[in-house]
Design a protein around this motif. Structure first.
Motif, PDB file in Angstrom:
ATOM      1  N   LYS A 264       0.822  -1.214   0.000  1.00 53.28           N
ATOM      2  CA  LYS A 264       0.000   0.000   0.000  1.00 53.28           C
ATOM      3  C   LYS A 264       0.854   1.261   0.000  1.00 53.28           C
ATOM      4  N   GLY A 265       2.163   1.055  -0.025  1.00 52.70           N
ATOM      5  CA  GLY A 265       3.043   2.207  -0.141  1.00 52.70           C
ATOM      6  C   GLY A 265       3.599   2.758   1.162  1.00 52.70           C
ATOM      7  N   TYR A 266       3.370   2.089   2.241  1.00 56.02           N
ATOM      8  CA  TYR A 266       3.938   2.563   3.503  1.00 56.02           C
ATOM      9  C   TYR A 266       5.342   2.022   3.659  1.00 56.02           C
ATOM     10  N   TYR A 267       6.164   2.748   4.354  1.00 49.15           N
ATOM     11  CA  TYR A 267       7.516   2.277   4.614  1.00 49.15           C
ATOM     12  C   TYR A 267       7.627   1.780   6.053  1.00 49.15           C
ATOM     13  N   VAL A 268       8.194   0.624   6.151  1.00 48.85           N
ATOM     14  CA  VAL A 268       8.440   0.052   7.473  1.00 48.85           C
ATOM     15  C   VAL A 268       9.944   0.048   7.681  1.00 48.85           C
ATOM     16  N   PRO A 269      10.462   0.599   8.737  1.00 51.06           N
ATOM     17  CA  PRO A 269       9.769   1.169   9.891  1.00 51.06           C
ATOM     18  C   PRO A 269       9.523   2.668   9.823  1.00 51.06           C
ATOM     19  N   LYS A 270       9.933   3.329   8.720  1.00 51.81           N
ATOM     20  CA  LYS A 270       9.881   4.796   8.717  1.00 51.81           C
ATOM     21  C   LYS A 270       8.468   5.301   9.030  1.00 51.81           C
ATOM     22  N   ASP A 271       7.493   4.843   8.273  1.00 51.27           N
ATOM     23  CA  ASP A 271       6.115   5.283   8.535  1.00 51.27           C
ATOM     24  C   ASP A 271       5.535   4.546   9.735  1.00 51.27           C
ATOM     25  N   ILE A 272       5.725   3.281   9.723  1.00 50.44           N
ATOM     26  CA  ILE A 272       5.155   2.454  10.788  1.00 50.44           C
ATOM     27  C   ILE A 272       6.191   1.420  11.231  1.00 50.44           C
ATOM     28  N   ALA A 273       6.507   1.445  12.503  1.00 48.14           N
ATOM     29  CA  ALA A 273       7.449   0.466  13.046  1.00 48.14           C
ATOM     30  C   ALA A 273       6.656  -0.730  13.542  1.00 48.14           C
ATOM     31  N   ILE A 274       7.233  -1.912  13.428  1.00 54.45           N
ATOM     32  CA  ILE A 274       6.471  -3.099  13.806  1.00 54.45           C
ATOM     33  C   ILE A 274       7.290  -4.057  14.662  1.00 54.45           C
ATOM     34  N   VAL A 275       6.615  -4.598  15.674  1.00 58.57           N
ATOM     35  CA  VAL A 275       7.214  -5.637  16.509  1.00 58.57           C
ATOM     36  C   VAL A 275       6.276  -6.843  16.504  1.00 58.57           C
ATOM     37  N   GLY A 276       6.837  -8.008  16.306  1.00 60.23           N
ATOM     38  CA  GLY A 276       6.039  -9.233  16.297  1.00 60.23           C
ATOM     39  C   GLY A 276       6.241 -10.056  17.551  1.00 60.23           C
ATOM     40  N   PHE A 277       5.946 -11.319  17.444  1.00 63.75           N
ATOM     41  CA  PHE A 277       6.065 -12.196  18.615  1.00 63.75           C
ATOM     42  C   PHE A 277       6.276 -13.627  18.151  1.00 63.75           C
ATOM     43  N   ASN A 278       7.248 -14.299  18.714  1.00 65.97           N
ATOM     44  CA  ASN A 278       7.508 -15.742  18.510  1.00 65.97           C
ATOM     45  C   ASN A 278       8.868 -16.087  17.924  1.00 65.97           C
ATOM     46  N   THR A 291      11.475  -7.307  14.122  1.00 70.93           N
ATOM     47  CA  THR A 291      11.774  -7.271  15.556  1.00 70.93           C
ATOM     48  C   THR A 291      10.719  -8.131  16.235  1.00 70.93           C
ATOM     49  N   THR A 292      11.132  -8.972  17.153  1.00 74.50           N
ATOM     50  CA  THR A 292      10.173  -9.922  17.702  1.00 74.50           C
ATOM     51  C   THR A 292      10.562 -10.359  19.105  1.00 74.50           C
ATOM     52  N   VAL A 293       9.686 -11.095  19.728  1.00 75.18           N
ATOM     53  CA  VAL A 293       9.996 -11.599  21.062  1.00 75.18           C
ATOM     54  C   VAL A 293      10.317 -13.090  20.953  1.00 75.18           C
ATOM     55  N   TYR A 294      11.496 -13.429  21.341  1.00 74.29           N
ATOM     56  CA  TYR A 294      11.891 -14.832  21.338  1.00 74.29           C
ATOM     57  C   TYR A 294      11.285 -15.515  22.554  1.00 74.29           C
ATOM     58  N   TYR A 295      10.945 -16.734  22.380  1.00 72.96           N
ATOM     59  CA  TYR A 295      10.018 -17.424  23.215  1.00 72.96           C
ATOM     60  C   TYR A 295      10.491 -18.879  23.213  1.00 72.96           C
ATOM     61  N   PRO A 296      11.052 -19.365  24.282  1.00 67.77           N
ATOM     62  CA  PRO A 296      11.796 -20.628  24.221  1.00 67.77           C
ATOM     63  C   PRO A 296      10.898 -21.859  24.160  1.00 67.77           C
ATOM     64  N   GLY A 297      10.474 -22.204  22.972  1.00 68.54           N
ATOM     65  CA  GLY A 297       9.541 -23.320  22.787  1.00 68.54           C
ATOM     66  C   GLY A 297      10.105 -24.658  23.229  1.00 68.54           C
ATOM     67  N   GLN A 298      11.230 -24.989  22.659  1.00 71.41           N
ATOM     68  CA  GLN A 298      11.856 -26.270  22.978  1.00 71.41           C
ATOM     69  C   GLN A 298      12.026 -26.412  24.491  1.00 71.41           C
ATOM     70  N   GLN A 299      12.542 -25.358  25.083  1.00 67.54           N
ATOM     71  CA  GLN A 299      12.782 -25.388  26.529  1.00 67.54           C
ATOM     72  C   GLN A 299      11.469 -25.523  27.292  1.00 67.54           C
TER      73      GLN A 299
END
Lengths: 347, 347
Positions: A264-278, A291-299
């Motif tokens: 849609k023409g947005y720039y990441v992260p300039k226009d919108i910064a994003i953080v995920g999870f997993n 950018t994300t949150v590490y989550y120790p599945g195996q452990q």
DNA sequence: ATTTGGATTGCAACCGATTGCATAAATTTT
DNA sequence: AAAATTTATGCAATCGGTTGCAATCCAAAT
């Protein structure tokens, strides 16, 4: 089809009683060690294998743990199962695995099956829409221990293995704030589930303690699927007052959202910064890297099984209904870096 | 801890024999339907649950299928397992799942465990370095059916569920040729495994039938990991006569290779077109999106379990040692499109 | 009224290992 | 040398269903 060798066959050949054979094979202290050696040798020689059913029937235990997960086919859950399998295998336990496909109804059926299979313990991560604990009551009544992991239900008789979702949400959001975001959106899942409500709470606290807008209109509840990511992007595109940062509770969803936003023409992260999870594999492939949150599945899998087995063997820690909290970690990558080197990773 | 209800308890209350109760609960045709109804009602009322061990012990079967996979935590395998679980569950079978972690040694240990657990049938996809069939011999000897899926071993007594890897490799390579590639490289895994040797063969045939170079120097054997993708890119960068197309037998590896190539300044697909394998989620996230071979994991799991259960129930098809071949499909995306719209998807 | 045969149900012997209690053998104590 | 222990082993019941075979019942046939 060969005939199976039983302890009776061994007993007859060695001219001793089956009871002695049984005891010898189980290393019972009352048996003379020389006798043990000769019995074991003969058992090996004859290709004996213990009949688990006869043993289970008599001992009233199965050496099997039941596992109910929402879905088998997610990166996170695969890691958990891999960990569980390794740990269980090492202790001579088997796993009976089933998936609820995120449906409470199927979860209830699965619990029933597990119960009828007489698992020694149950490890569960509940479905999206599970409302009640009822289907687990039978286990409690029969004293079969239940341990929840990741998506837990609070219950006085059950322990759990989780991460601190609130803290993780707080850190993720705080990071966006540090990067200069002023209007941060949160895309999450069903708030009945601790994982999502916890992260939401952390997100809110971070906003509030920085004097930022924490209104409901910035929170989008979805199923966190790929489609949900597209939908979120669509929604953002239509907003008058667009966010400059988004914290999305799942990498697959986040990656798909980034993709749509870029289209849609947005720039990441300039226009919108994003953080995920997993820290899903896609997070290292999407551009910019997520950018994300590490989550120790195996452990998490290992710890869950270990603590269940310890409990079953009577070695459990003092507190039966304890909750084990594992560490999670924010992994910073390009998708959220507005300040540092963001021009390099922008697109 | 409540006392378990047995068929004897039910029999006593209704003043009939345990045999009748057993038969009624198993829907035996010789039992009067009214009797059945009243027995079932009473059983329900009393919270009866069948004791699997007693039943297994007597019937000498477990209603459990063993599954040995290389790794639990891959997208493809998760899908397979999800399919297996669904199908097994629907037929009242349980799954005992273990992973070899790509090691023949662990696979041998797992097979032993499965054998001792007396699974009714074994479903296996063999490890990277499995050389012999020896560890499966015990199953054959005891007449326990084995079905291989995906990574199979040819054996007169075992059936298998696979895709036509040769055809898939042929199609993938032909597609690159159609797009104008003249020098096509192939990155693959251990050639002991049918999946890789088949694809290689298809790749070669496509080259040869188009009069292109099919020499060994263009074939790179790796473990198909993320690192292998990087390594492949590195290798290509160092070549004098670089390829203009690559067929990589795994999406994760392919995605990582694309990433590395881009970092080194190559354009995909303009300089080098790429085709992967598996239709892993990353294939839709990497830029350009990855052309890949779709591979019906869920269906493979379902079919494998279904055919195993049919076999166990005596409904098996005429040919015991048949191989079921599922369809695969080339999904064309940006990473290989040199001709059409390639400038749009170039970077 | 007697016979015949299908429909139901019961008897009792498994399946193979475990374990409380009794017994026999070996060793020590008195 | 007899008594008291200790050490090792066996007896037999038990876990809870399953199933071949025999027994019983009842309606239809003769």
């Amino acid at each position: 089809m060969e005939k199976e060798v039983t302890i009776y066959d061994i007993a007859k050949i060695l001219d001793i009683s089956p009871a002695t054979v049984s005891r010898a094979l189980n290393d019972h202290p009352a048996i003379n060690s020389k006798t043990k050696i000769s019995i074991r040798a003969k058992a090996n020689e004859m290709g004996y294998r213990s009949n688990t059913f006869a043993s289970n029937l008599r001992r009233r235990s199965t050496n099997t743990l039941g596992v109910i997960v929402p879905r088998l086919n997610s990166h996170f859950m695969s890691a958990v199962l891999a960990g569980m399998e390794e740990e269980a295998n090492a202790s001579g336990y088997n796993l009976l695995i089933s998936q609820s496909l995120e449906s409470a109804k199927k979860e209830i059926a699965n619990a029933r099956t597990m119960f009828n299979s007489r698992v020694d313990g149950l490890l569960a991560s509940v479905a999206y829409d599970t409302e009640t604990f009822d289907h687990f009551d039978i286990f409690i009544k029969k004293n079969v221990p239940i341990l929840f992991f990741d998506r837990i239900i609070d219950h006085p008789k059950c322990s759990g293995v989780v991460i601190d979702n609130m803290l993780a949400g707080f850190k993720a959001t705080s990071h966006l704030i540090e990067q200069g975001c002023k209007r941060i959106m949160h895309v999450t899942g069903n708030l009945k589930r601790n994982v999502y409500s916890g992260r939401l709470q952390g997100y809110r606290e971070a906003l509030v303690s920085n004097g930022l807008n924490a209104s409901d209109e910035l929170v989008l509840i979805t199923d966190l699927s790929q489609d949900a990511g597209k939908f979120a992007a669509q929604r953002i595109d239509e907003m008058d007052d667009r966010p400059d940062g988004i914290f999305i509770s799942n990498d697959i969803c986040a990656a798909s959202c980034i993709k749509s936003l870029k289209e849609k023409g947005y720039y990441v992260p300039k226009d919108i910064a994003i953080v995920g999870f997993n820290n899903d594999p896609v997070s290292q492939v999407i551009e910019p890297n997520l950018t994300t949150v590490y989550y120790p599945g195996q452990q998490m899998g290992e710890v869950a099984v270990r603590s269940m087995i310890d409990h079953l063997k009577g070695k459990q820690l003092i507190d039966v209904s304890n909750t084990i909290i594992l560490e999670s970690e924010l992994i910073i990558r390009g998708s959220s870096l507005k300040k540092q080197r963001s021009h390099l990773e922008a697109y």
